[in-house]
Design a protein around this motif. Structure first.
Motif, PDB file in Angstrom:
ATOM      1  N   VAL A   9       6.447  70.081  45.786  1.00 39.11           N
ATOM      2  CA  VAL A   9       5.568  70.869  44.921  1.00 39.11           C
ATOM      3  C   VAL A   9       4.258  70.103  44.746  1.00 39.11           C
ATOM      4  N   ARG A  10       3.152  70.686  45.185  1.00 40.01           N
ATOM      5  CA  ARG A  10       1.877  70.043  44.863  1.00 40.01           C
ATOM      6  C   ARG A  10       1.550  70.316  43.396  1.00 40.01           C
ATOM      7  N   HIS A  11       0.903  69.359  42.738  1.00 43.22           N
ATOM      8  CA  HIS A  11       0.526  69.506  41.328  1.00 43.22           C
ATOM      9  C   HIS A  11      -0.398  70.703  41.110  1.00 43.22           C
ATOM     10  N   GLY A  12      -0.509  71.131  39.866  1.00 41.48           N
ATOM     11  CA  GLY A  12      -1.422  72.212  39.511  1.00 41.48           C
ATOM     12  C   GLY A  12      -2.881  71.786  39.596  1.00 41.48           C
ATOM     13  N   LEU A  64       1.500  59.654  38.684  1.00 37.17           N
ATOM     14  CA  LEU A  64       0.135  59.911  38.233  1.00 37.17           C
ATOM     15  C   LEU A  64       0.119  61.058  37.222  1.00 37.17           C
ATOM     16  N   LYS A  65      -0.931  61.085  36.412  1.00 39.34           N
ATOM     17  CA  LYS A  65      -0.973  61.989  35.260  1.00 39.34           C
ATOM     18  C   LYS A  65      -0.828  63.455  35.643  1.00 39.34           C
ATOM     19  N   ARG A  66      -1.507  63.872  36.706  1.00 37.18           N
ATOM     20  CA  ARG A  66      -1.507  65.292  37.052  1.00 37.18           C
ATOM     21  C   ARG A  66      -0.145  65.785  37.519  1.00 37.18           C
ATOM     22  N   THR A  67       0.632  64.908  38.159  1.00 34.43           N
ATOM     23  CA  THR A  67       1.975  65.310  38.578  1.00 34.43           C
ATOM     24  C   THR A  67       2.939  65.280  37.395  1.00 34.43           C
ATOM     25  N   LEU A  68       2.766  64.318  36.502  1.00 33.97           N
ATOM     26  CA  LEU A  68       3.622  64.268  35.314  1.00 33.97           C
ATOM     27  C   LEU A  68       3.393  65.491  34.431  1.00 33.97           C
ATOM     28  N   GLU A  69       2.133  65.905  34.287  1.00 36.01           N
ATOM     29  CA  GLU A  69       1.839  67.121  33.517  1.00 36.01           C
ATOM     30  C   GLU A  69       2.454  68.351  34.190  1.00 36.01           C
ATOM     31  N   THR A  70       2.370  68.389  35.508  1.00 36.22           N
ATOM     32  CA  THR A  70       2.966  69.512  36.242  1.00 36.22           C
ATOM     33  C   THR A  70       4.476  69.542  36.042  1.00 36.22           C
ATOM     34  N   ALA A  71       5.119  68.381  36.118  1.00 31.95           N
ATOM     35  CA  ALA A  71       6.570  68.319  35.927  1.00 31.95           C
ATOM     36  C   ALA A  71       6.959  68.784  34.523  1.00 31.95           C
ATOM     37  N   ASP A  72       6.174  68.406  33.518  1.00 34.25           N
ATOM     38  CA  ASP A  72       6.454  68.861  32.151  1.00 34.25           C
ATOM     39  C   ASP A  72       6.417  70.389  32.076  1.00 34.25           C
ATOM     40  N   ALA A  73       5.440  70.998  32.757  1.00 40.65           N
ATOM     41  CA  ALA A  73       5.336  72.463  32.748  1.00 40.65           C
ATOM     42  C   ALA A  73       6.498  73.110  33.499  1.00 40.65           C
ATOM     43  N   GLU A  91      22.865  69.478  47.501  1.00 40.19           N
ATOM     44  CA  GLU A  91      21.976  69.077  46.408  1.00 40.19           C
ATOM     45  C   GLU A  91      20.558  69.572  46.681  1.00 40.19           C
ATOM     46  N   THR A  92      19.876  69.981  45.623  1.00 44.33           N
ATOM     47  CA  THR A  92      18.475  70.384  45.715  1.00 44.33           C
ATOM     48  C   THR A  92      17.625  69.426  44.899  1.00 44.33           C
ATOM     49  N   VAL A  93      16.627  68.838  45.544  1.00 44.35           N
ATOM     50  CA  VAL A  93      15.700  67.928  44.883  1.00 44.35           C
ATOM     51  C   VAL A  93      14.304  68.534  44.944  1.00 44.35           C
ATOM     52  N   ALA A  94      13.653  68.653  43.800  1.00 39.83           N
ATOM     53  CA  ALA A  94      12.248  69.055  43.752  1.00 39.83           C
ATOM     54  C   ALA A  94      11.408  67.790  43.591  1.00 39.83           C
ATOM     55  N   VAL A  95      10.371  67.665  44.413  1.00 38.53           N
ATOM     56  CA  VAL A  95       9.482  66.508  44.373  1.00 38.53           C
ATOM     57  C   VAL A  95       8.089  66.985  43.996  1.00 38.53           C
ATOM     58  N   VAL A  96       7.595  66.554  42.844  1.00 37.91           N
ATOM     59  CA  VAL A  96       6.254  66.929  42.402  1.00 37.91           C
ATOM     60  C   VAL A  96       5.299  65.838  42.872  1.00 37.91           C
ATOM     61  N   PHE A 144      -4.606  71.699  57.698  1.00 39.56           N
ATOM     62  CA  PHE A 144      -3.809  72.282  56.619  1.00 39.56           C
ATOM     63  C   PHE A 144      -3.936  71.466  55.334  1.00 39.56           C
ATOM     64  N   SER A 145      -4.224  72.163  54.236  1.00 44.15           N
ATOM     65  CA  SER A 145      -4.261  71.528  52.920  1.00 44.15           C
ATOM     66  C   SER A 145      -3.376  72.325  51.971  1.00 44.15           C
ATOM     67  N   PRO A 146      -2.345  71.713  51.394  1.00 45.02           N
ATOM     68  CA  PRO A 146      -1.436  72.449  50.502  1.00 45.02           C
ATOM     69  C   PRO A 146      -2.150  73.027  49.284  1.00 45.02           C
ATOM     70  N   SER A 147      -1.686  74.164  48.840  1.00 48.19           N
ATOM     71  CA  SER A 147      -2.231  74.821  47.655  1.00 48.19           C
ATOM     72  C   SER A 147      -1.716  74.149  46.385  1.00 48.19           C
ATOM     73  N   ASN A 148      -2.500  74.235  45.317  1.00 49.24           N
ATOM     74  CA  ASN A 148      -2.017  73.762  44.029  1.00 49.24           C
ATOM     75  C   ASN A 148      -0.775  74.551  43.637  1.00 49.24           C
ATOM     76  N   CYS A 149       0.327  73.850  43.407  1.00 49.89           N
ATOM     77  CA  CYS A 149       1.636  74.413  43.068  1.00 49.89           C
ATOM     78  C   CYS A 149       2.220  75.276  44.183  1.00 49.89           C
ATOM     79  N   GLY A 150       1.737  75.075  45.417  1.00 49.45           N
ATOM     80  CA  GLY A 150       2.428  75.642  46.566  1.00 49.45           C
ATOM     81  C   GLY A 150       3.749  74.913  46.775  1.00 49.45           C
ATOM     82  N   LEU A 151       4.740  75.611  47.326  1.00 46.41           N
ATOM     83  CA  LEU A 151       6.077  75.054  47.513  1.00 46.41           C
ATOM     84  C   LEU A 151       6.400  74.943  49.002  1.00 46.41           C
TER      85      LEU A 151
END
Length: 206
Positions: free
Chosen positions: A8-11, A58-67, A146-151, A176-183
């Motif tokens: 998961v790319r961060h928001g 990093l802050k942006r991924t931690l914030e994304t994980a909280d959401a 098992e399913t692991v999500a990586v932010v 190719f550049s991943p989208s924000n919150c693309g999976l």
């Protein structure tokens, strides 16, 4: 049995919106970025039973994980430095236009990730080794079913895709550049990993 990794790319962040290079610098999510992350979390909660949630420190991924967790992903976040973005050194905080004016060899429309060396930052090879080591550890610990999500960030997602597909990272990054919150979903079986979805965005708000 097969395990699953969802990258998961961060928001969206304030620096994404301003077109500034982030690297290891910290920027906060925009309100759109938080909405993207909640949408990704709802989708993951509905479509996957997420057993582990691994997060760049990093802050942006931690914030994304909280959401994600607010939206229904129940797993506790595990911080992992291996999943950080590449350290872009002296280029962090600059726009692509400013970088191109200082470094004529850098094409403004190209991928900064593909640049081999950065003053004060990580080389492309060091970055690639760090992420691939993190990927190998993750896959080595992956349990059956098992399913692991990586932010994480755009760079590490492309580094994993390079490892899985056998493509050169610099070439892949230029296309190719991943989208924000693309999976990006990768199935891991005895025969090896396989990309199931690359940068899925149907869950995101328009």
């Amino acid at each position: 049995m097969t395990g699953t990794v969802v990258l998961v790319r961060h928001g969206e962040t304030t620096w994404n919106r301003a077109g500034r290079i982030q690297g290891w610098a910290d920027a906060t999510l925009t309100e759109d970025g938080r909405e993207q992350a909640r949408a990704a979390g709802s989708h993951l909660a509905d479509s996957h039973a997420v057993d582990r949630l691994v997060v760049s420190d990093l802050k942006r991924t931690l914030e994304t994980a909280d959401a994600l967790r607010t939206a229904g992903v129940a797993a506790e976040p595990e911080r992992a430095r291996a999943w950080r973005e590449r350290d872009f050194g002296e280029l962090q905080g600059l726009t692509r236009t400013a970088i191109a004016s200082r470094h004529p060899e850098y094409h403004r429309g190209g991928s900064l990730l593909a640049v081999r060396s950065v003053e004060g930052g990580e080389s492309l090879s060091a970055f690639e080794t760090r992420v691939r080591d993190g990927w190998d550890r993750l896959v080595g610990d992956l349990g059956a079913s098992e399913t692991v999500a990586v932010v994480t960030h755009g760079g590490p997602i492309r580094a994993v895709l390079s490892a899985v597909t056998g493509r050169e990272l610099a070439s892949l990054a230029s296309e190719f550049s991943p989208s924000n919150c693309g999976l990006t979903e990768i199935s891991v079986a005895g025969s090896g990993p396989e990309v199931v979805v690359q940068d899925g965005t149907d869950h995101l708000p328009l």
